[in-house]
Design a protein around this motif. Structure first.
Motif, PDB file in Angstrom:
ATOM      1  N   PRO A  37       0.816  -1.230   0.000  1.00 12.15           N
ATOM      2  CA  PRO A  37       0.000   0.000   0.000  1.00 12.15           C
ATOM      3  C   PRO A  37       0.843   1.271   0.000  1.00 12.15           C
ATOM      4  CG  PRO A  37      -0.834  -1.566   1.597  1.00 12.15           C
ATOM      5  CD  PRO A  37       0.493  -2.090   1.140  1.00 12.15           C
ATOM      6  N   ILE A  38       1.914   1.290   0.771  1.00 12.91           N
ATOM      7  CA  ILE A  38       2.762   2.483   0.814  1.00 12.91           C
ATOM      8  C   ILE A  38       3.463   2.674  -0.527  1.00 12.91           C
ATOM      9  CG2 ILE A  38       4.772   3.537   1.921  1.00 12.91           C
ATOM     10  CD1 ILE A  38       3.741   2.264   4.540  1.00 12.91           C
ATOM     11  N   HIS A  39       3.913   1.587  -1.126  1.00 14.42           N
ATOM     12  CA  HIS A  39       4.526   1.667  -2.461  1.00 14.42           C
ATOM     13  C   HIS A  39       3.500   2.196  -3.472  1.00 14.42           C
ATOM     14  CE1 HIS A  39       7.100   0.761  -5.839  1.00 14.42           C
ATOM     15  NE2 HIS A  39       6.083   0.113  -6.387  1.00 14.42           N
ATOM     16  N   PHE A  40       2.257   1.727  -3.401  1.00 10.65           N
ATOM     17  CA  PHE A  40       1.218   2.218  -4.306  1.00 10.65           C
ATOM     18  C   PHE A  40       1.046   3.724  -4.139  1.00 10.65           C
ATOM     19  CE2 PHE A  40      -3.051   3.520  -5.336  1.00 10.65           C
ATOM     20  CZ  PHE A  40      -3.220   2.983  -6.595  1.00 10.65           C
ATOM     21  N   LEU A  41       0.989   4.200  -2.899  1.00  9.16           N
ATOM     22  CA  LEU A  41       0.842   5.634  -2.667  1.00  9.16           C
ATOM     23  C   LEU A  41       2.041   6.407  -3.201  1.00  9.16           C
ATOM     24  CD1 LEU A  41      -0.709   5.596   0.921  1.00  9.16           C
ATOM     25  CD2 LEU A  41      -1.858   6.159  -1.236  1.00  9.16           C
ATOM     26  N   HIS A  42       3.258   5.943  -2.897  1.00  7.75           N
ATOM     27  CA  HIS A  42       4.472   6.604  -3.418  1.00  7.75           C
ATOM     28  C   HIS A  42       4.426   6.708  -4.940  1.00  7.75           C
ATOM     29  CE1 HIS A  42       7.602   7.560  -0.511  1.00  7.75           C
ATOM     30  NE2 HIS A  42       7.231   6.511   0.215  1.00  7.75           N
ATOM     31  N   THR A  43       3.987   5.671  -5.582  1.00  9.12           N
ATOM     32  CA  THR A  43       3.997   5.595  -7.039  1.00  9.12           C
ATOM     33  C   THR A  43       2.887   6.426  -7.675  1.00  9.12           C
ATOM     34  OG1 THR A  43       4.906   3.369  -6.867  1.00  9.12           O
ATOM     35  CG2 THR A  43       3.946   3.970  -8.992  1.00  9.12           C
ATOM     36  N   ASN A  44       1.756   6.595  -6.981  1.00  4.05           N
ATOM     37  CA  ASN A  44       0.567   7.148  -7.636  1.00  4.05           C
ATOM     38  C   ASN A  44       0.046   8.481  -7.105  1.00  4.05           C
ATOM     39  OD1 ASN A  44      -0.309   4.951  -9.628  1.00  4.05           O
ATOM     40  ND2 ASN A  44       0.146   3.814  -7.766  1.00  4.05           N
ATOM     41  N   ILE A  45       0.497   8.942  -5.971  1.00  6.15           N
ATOM     42  CA  ILE A  45      -0.079  10.177  -5.400  1.00  6.15           C
ATOM     43  C   ILE A  45       0.069  11.366  -6.347  1.00  6.15           C
ATOM     44  CG2 ILE A  45       0.255  11.953  -3.633  1.00  6.15           C
ATOM     45  CD1 ILE A  45       0.422   9.770  -1.569  1.00  6.15           C
TER      46      ILE A  45
ATOM     47  N   PHE B 270       7.099   4.265   5.635  1.00  5.00           N
ATOM     48  CA  PHE B 270       6.083   5.201   6.114  1.00  5.00           C
ATOM     49  C   PHE B 270       6.685   6.590   6.313  1.00  5.00           C
ATOM     50  CE2 PHE B 270       3.588   7.195   9.538  1.00  5.00           C
ATOM     51  CZ  PHE B 270       2.327   7.156   8.968  1.00  5.00           C
ATOM     52  N   GLU B 271       7.833   6.672   6.953  1.00  9.80           N
ATOM     53  CA  GLU B 271       8.502   7.962   7.175  1.00  9.80           C
ATOM     54  C   GLU B 271       8.895   8.605   5.848  1.00  9.80           C
ATOM     55  OE1 GLU B 271       8.817   9.807   9.921  1.00  9.80           O
ATOM     56  OE2 GLU B 271       7.658   8.265  10.972  1.00  9.80           O
ATOM     57  N   ASP B 272       9.351   7.806   4.883  1.00 12.69           N
ATOM     58  CA  ASP B 272       9.675   8.335   3.553  1.00 12.69           C
ATOM     59  C   ASP B 272       8.437   8.958   2.897  1.00 12.69           C
ATOM     60  OD1 ASP B 272      12.289   7.474   3.866  1.00 12.69           O
ATOM     61  OD2 ASP B 272      12.075   5.740   2.511  1.00 12.69           O
ATOM     62  N   LEU B 273       7.282   8.298   3.035  1.00 11.30           N
ATOM     63  CA  LEU B 273       6.038   8.822   2.468  1.00 11.30           C
ATOM     64  C   LEU B 273       5.681  10.163   3.116  1.00 11.30           C
ATOM     65  CD1 LEU B 273       3.566   8.180   0.577  1.00 11.30           C
ATOM     66  CD2 LEU B 273       2.458   7.295   2.639  1.00 11.30           C
ATOM     67  N   LEU B 274       5.785  10.226   4.435  1.00  6.33           N
ATOM     68  CA  LEU B 274       5.488  11.476   5.144  1.00  6.33           C
ATOM     69  C   LEU B 274       6.407  12.601   4.683  1.00  6.33           C
ATOM     70  CD1 LEU B 274       4.988  10.280   8.844  1.00  6.33           C
ATOM     71  CD2 LEU B 274       3.235  10.755   7.133  1.00  6.33           C
ATOM     72  N   THR B 275       7.691  12.295   4.578  1.00  3.71           N
ATOM     73  CA  THR B 275       8.677  13.302   4.190  1.00  3.71           C
ATOM     74  C   THR B 275       8.456  13.767   2.759  1.00  3.71           C
ATOM     75  OG1 THR B 275      10.289  12.356   5.701  1.00  3.71           O
ATOM     76  CG2 THR B 275      11.148  13.765   3.943  1.00  3.71           C
ATOM     77  N   GLU B 276       8.295  12.825   1.845  1.00  8.12           N
ATOM     78  CA  GLU B 276       8.158  13.168   0.430  1.00  8.12           C
ATOM     79  C   GLU B 276       6.963  14.064   0.153  1.00  8.12           C
ATOM     80  OE1 GLU B 276       7.603  10.990  -3.897  1.00  8.12           O
ATOM     81  OE2 GLU B 276       8.509   9.869  -2.261  1.00  8.12           O
TER      82      GLU B 276
END
Length: 181
Positions: free
Chosen positions: A129-137, A164-170
């Protein structure tokens, strides 16, 4: 684009891991919905399935529950409802069926648009799920002309802390939950 917009200046949201909406809807309503009167109610681990009627748990002055029941097995699932008059659009986002996510576009009284993602990441699911968000947001924000992003739900982030922290930061997101739930 819908024409009706809420008159309020702020958006209120309740996000809850209900661990069974059928058994816990009363507590959710009386402890959180009635006293706080939120605009959005996002629940995960609903444990709902297609045998539960679509009108189950309707709350007065709210939309019907938008549901994503787990495709296989038991437990899991997402249900979201919105205060009547809130301008929302459910988005059809192509993703693997095992991902438990729902996306919406909301319009604010200031004519801003918000991309809302409601997500449940079961502990067994890894970082899909986190990879999907990183890829598609970025694509989703651009495709749906959204100015803001809100991600709610249960990510079980302690098991995928770095991603998760990478997603928050990005995406300059803030995790408002800083205690075990």
């Amino acid at each position: 684009m819908p024409t009706h917009r809420p008159s309020q200046e702020k958006l209120t949201l309740i996000s809850a891991n209900v661990r069974g909406l059928q058994t816990n809807i009363g507590d959710l309503a009386h402890s959180f919905i009635i006293p706080h009167n939120p605009d959005i109610i996002a629940t995960v681990e609903t444990f709902l399935n297609p045998t539960i009627p679509a009108n189950f748990g309707h709350i007065q002055e709210y939309s019907k529950w938008h549901r994503r029941d787990r495709a296989h097995g038991t437990f899991g699932g997402i249900a979201v409802c919105f205060r009547e008059g809130l301008t929302i659009e459910a988005l059809e986002v192509e993703m693997d069926r095992h991902l438990e996510m729902m996306f919406y576009r909301l319009w604010t009284s200031r004519h801003d648009t918000i991309l809302l993602c409601v997500c449940y990441r079961p502990q067994w699911q890894g970082n899909d799920p986190i990879h999907f968000l990183h890829t598609n947001i970025d694509t989703l924000l651009l495709q749906h002309s959204c100015n803001h992003l809100i991600v709610v739900g249960d990510m079980n982030q302690h098991l995928v802390a770095r991603q998760f922290e990478d997603l928050l930061t990005e995406y300059s997101l803030n995790n408002h939950i800083n205690f075990p739930t």
